[in-house]
Design an enzyme around this catalytic site. Structure first.
Site, short mmCIF file in Angstrom:
data_model
loop_
_atom_site.label_atom_id
_atom_site.label_comp_id
_atom_site.label_asym_id
_atom_site.label_seq_id
_atom_site.Cartn_x
_atom_site.Cartn_y
_atom_site.Cartn_z
N GLU A 89 0.73 -1.16 -0.02
CA GLU A 89 -0.02 -0.03 0.11
C GLU A 89 0.94 1.24 0.03
O GLU A 89 0.53 2.31 -0.62
CB GLU A 89 -1.09 -0.04 1.18
CG GLU A 89 -2.06 -1.15 1.08
CD GLU A 89 -1.67 -2.54 1.29
OE1 GLU A 89 -0.64 -2.62 1.92
OE2 GLU A 89 -2.21 -3.26 1.03
N HIS B 78 -11.92 -6.13 7.79
CA HIS B 78 -12.84 -6.17 6.63
C HIS B 78 -13.89 -5.24 6.97
O HIS B 78 -14.93 -5.26 6.34
CB HIS B 78 -13.16 -7.41 5.76
CG HIS B 78 -11.97 -8.25 5.43
ND1 HIS B 78 -11.25 -8.85 6.47
CD2 HIS B 78 -11.43 -8.12 4.55
CE1 HIS B 78 -10.29 -9.45 6.01
NE2 HIS B 78 -10.25 -9.13 4.54
#
Lengths: 337, 409
Positions: A60, A129
């Site tokens: 990322e 999540h």
């Protein structure tokens, strides 16, 4: 106008942007050939080629860092972080670099780009999540933070975000990708096709950044929400019969202080809602601002309806999530205070 | 229970204050010995280069071997002049910091070649993503010295409007990216920039510099991964000056033979070069730039050098390393070596050198006077106070407009 869900609307926004401007590039983990784990970039590589829509390594910081470098060269990157829970490895690049390039170079370099990321809970996603990490970014000068709540806005806001020329963290409530959610656990999925904001124009249009929308007019109290909770708030107003005025914030930074103040000055009672944990969440900013702005209009303490100060749980998801019933209780509390 | 074999290992520097440094153990490859493969060679052909040492100037200051870039005396004198100016500028700025004229300064003493020679080997249109210790690039690219000083004293003419600490230069016109205090972030950015150059089909490339200590940051890995994956036309420079503030380079390097060797694992061409040898730095950069422009991808260059002075004006190196280390450093001083090389060629002499130093000193003194006429950090004038609210975004939003009103400016 065709009916689209949020995924299709985002896909359409990127299609429009790629079509109009050769400087637009789209990338992320699994975003290329496969079209994204949520299919937001489906078929875009096929249509625009390998060098415009492509897969990235699972890093990322690399995704955010290359966005900064590409933007410095004049490209307009749309980067995807697969889940907002995984944006943290990119924090240094986003907070220390992307947000500050224009400022620290006194405008000599800019870093206009969009970082898209599926966000929020309600999907049995557990700790990694389900997060809503918007407050980490609303606290950063130089960033704009957007959370759409429906297909029409998702497309219009994404186009505005990239065209703004400044970096935008674009959080996508994945619980409502495929249909609105009323905040009642295990409720059957409704389709966007039956929702007014499920009608999405094919071509280019924008929804202005920094503008909130009153999605339900009312007199009893003001409810400020964004993302999934906009729909939960509406369902709660209908179910409880409390005549709440509901504001869909859409842009968190810069938020629409005028629309908020106008409504609070009318109702005198406020619920600010977020899925994220309470302490130092974005609702705290809104509550503080409303207190400064509308102190003499307030007839009850501002109610913060939030997730708890715990990591997002799996099995007890509905004890954590601000459900329709919790919303209704919050609205009752402020209206009866 | 202990198995008697595992031991927690923490590397220590070879020498601490009071020790007599002796660098014989370094066993560095001699100038002229390294082979020079074609810039289009596979990364595998650079394996010896990654653990060896590309050098051109030998002990007698003669240019030897395949890496000799055969530069004209004019170019060499220009390089010498930029390096001398860099050092004199640094000395002057240190003095000014000690006099309280600015808050902070960082010298690049002993590392002038890694910036100046690299900048001269690149095209002026190539984008550089430096760390805070490559001010030599600015001199090589012709940055106005008064403007550099105005930035360092944060006055009304500071092109960064007083927003950044001294030495965090930005100069878009000179293709010099905005320097960040956050270490290593420039590597993935440079890769992204280079990817964009390739995307646009341009001849432009990017180059970036970090120190030995910063290779430990995750962004080192991120940058190399990107460059490797997308074959980005970028040059990654690791300036191994042996020290990251008080930490010896072995804290970041561990048991890896060299920093350059780390590039091989990514499938990148990797070279270690003598960072105090102007010709070697020039030649290695030229090689890497040619490779990048041919579409063969990135190169990791380790420039082996020594941080001759303190880390910054906030640091005292006598607390963690011997005072005499730089005097014993086997690769010497980049300015002295290039100077002796030119003298050996009959293209320079002590009188000319003394005159050059005199001219540069005069230029720096005169420039500072001019810079000071635009204000100083403590006495002003500074950039207008209201400018603190500008450039956060393309246009200030209501929050910034209100906050500016609150401040009353």
């Amino acid at each position: 106008m065709p009916a689209m869900n949020i995924i299709q609307a985002l896909n359409s926004a990127m299609d429009v942007l790629l079509e109009r401007d050769p400087d637009v590039v789209v990338f992320g983990e699994d975003a290329g050939y496969f079209g994204g784990v949520f299919k937001a970039t489906d078929k875009l590589q096929e249509k625009y080629g390998l060098d415009r829509v492509f897969d990235t390594p699972i890093n990322e910081a690399a995704i955010a860092g290359m966005s900064v470098g590409m933007a410095a060269k004049g490209l307009k990157p749309i980067a995807e972080i697969q889940f907002s829970d995984y944006i943290f490895p990119a924090i240094d690049q986003i907070v220390s670099e992307m947000s500050r390039i224009r400022y620290r170079s006194a405008g000599q370099f800019t870093s206009g780009c969009v970082v898209r990321s599926p966000w929020g809970g309600g999907i049995r996603g557990g700790q990694t999540h389900s997060m809503s990490p918007e407050a980490f970014f609303t606290h950063v000068p130089g960033l704009q933070v957007v959370v759409p709540s429906n297909p029409y806005d998702a497309k219009g806001l994404l186009i505005s975000a990239l065209e703004s020329g400044d970096p935008v963290i674009f959080f996508e409530p994945k619980r409502i990708y495929n249909g609105p959610f009323d905040g009642v656990p295990d409720t059957p999925l409704k389709s966007w096709a039956k929702h007014a904001k499920g009608e999405v124009p094919e071509g280019h249009y924008t929804v202005e950044l920094g503008k909130a929308e009153v999605v339900r007019e009312g007199e009893a109290c003001t409810v400020i929400a964004y993302g999934t909770l906009v729909h939960v708030a509406q369902a709660a107003a209908e179910a409880s019969g409390i005549d709440a005025e509901i504001i869909d914030l859409k842009t968190l930074v810069p938020y629409d202080v005028e629309t908020i103040a106008k409504s609070v000055n009318k109702t005198g009672r406020v619920v600010v809602a977020q899925e994220a944990p309470r302490t130092s969440g974005f609702a705290a900013e809104l509550a503080a601002q409303i207190q400064e702005e509308c102190f003499y209009a307030l007839e009850a303490p501002i109610f913060r309806l939030t997730g708890w100060d715990i990591p997002y749980p799996h099995a007890h998801e509905w004890a954590y999530f601000p459900t329709r019933d919790r919303f209704a209780r919050a609205m009752k509390t402020v209206t009866e205070a | 229970m202990s198995n008697g074999q595992t031991r927690f290992h923490v590397p220590t520097p070879p020498y601490r204050p009071g020790d007599e440094p002796d660098f014989a153990h370094l066993d560095l490859q001699k100038a002229g010995e390294a082979l020079r493969p074609d810039p289009a060679a596979s990364w595998q052909e650079t394996q010896d280069l990654a653990t060896g040492l590309v050098g051109v100037l030998d002990h007698n200051h003669q240019a030897v071997g395949a890496w000799n870039p055969e530069l004209s005396p004019e170019v060499l004198r220009e390089g010498l002049s930029h390096m001398v100016l860099t050092r004199i500028y640094d000395e002057r700025m240190l003095k000014l910091q000690r006099q309280g004229k600015m808050s902070f300064y960082m010298k690049s003493t002993g590392e002038e070649a890694v910036a100046v020679a690299a900048a001269m080997a690149l095209k002026p249109t190539d984008m550089v993503f430096p760390s805070y210790r490559q001010q030599g690039i600015l001199f090589a690219r012709g940055r106005n010295i008064v403007d550099m000083m105005c930035h360092c004293i944060s006055n009304s003419r500071d092109n960064l409007k007083g927003r950044q600490l001294p030495v965090h230069y930005t100069w878009a016109e000179g293709n010099f990216f905005t320097i960040s205090g956050n270490l290593g972030t420039q590597f993935p950015q440079a890769a992204g920039y280079a990817m964009a150059c390739a995307y646009k089909g341009e001849d432009q490339i990017a180059a970036s510099w970090i120190g030995d200590g910063t290779t430990a940051e995750g962004d080192f890995h991120a940058g190399l991964t990107l460059a490797s994956t997308y074959r980005a036309p970028v040059i990654f420079n690791v300036v191994n000056n042996q020290w990251a503030i008080s930490s010896n380079q072995n804290i970041a390097r561990g048991d890896a033979p060299t920093f350059a060797a780390k590039g091989l694992g990514y499938g990148l061409a990797s070279i270690r070069a003598d960072g105090n040898d102007f010709l070697a730095v020039y030649a290695a950069t030229q090689w890497a730039a040619e490779r990048a422009r041919q579409g063969k991808g990135a190169t990791l260059l380790e420039l082996f050098t020594y941080r001759a002075d303190a880390h910054s004006t906030s640091d005292d190196p006598t607390k963690y390393r011997p005072k005499t280390e730089f005097d014993r450093w086997p690769l010497g001083d980049p300015i002295e070596r290039l100077k002796q090389h030119l003298i050996g060629k009959g293209e320079w002499d002590e009188t000319r050198h003394a005159k050059l130093e005199e001219q540069m000193t005069a230029l720096v003194v005169k420039s500072y006077k001019e810079a000071e006429s635009h204000g100083t950090l403590h006495e002003g004038p500074l950039s207008p106070t209201e400018s603190i609210f500008e450039d956060v975004y393309a246009k200030p939003d209501w929050r910034l407009r209100r906050q500016r009103q609150d401040l009353g400016v």
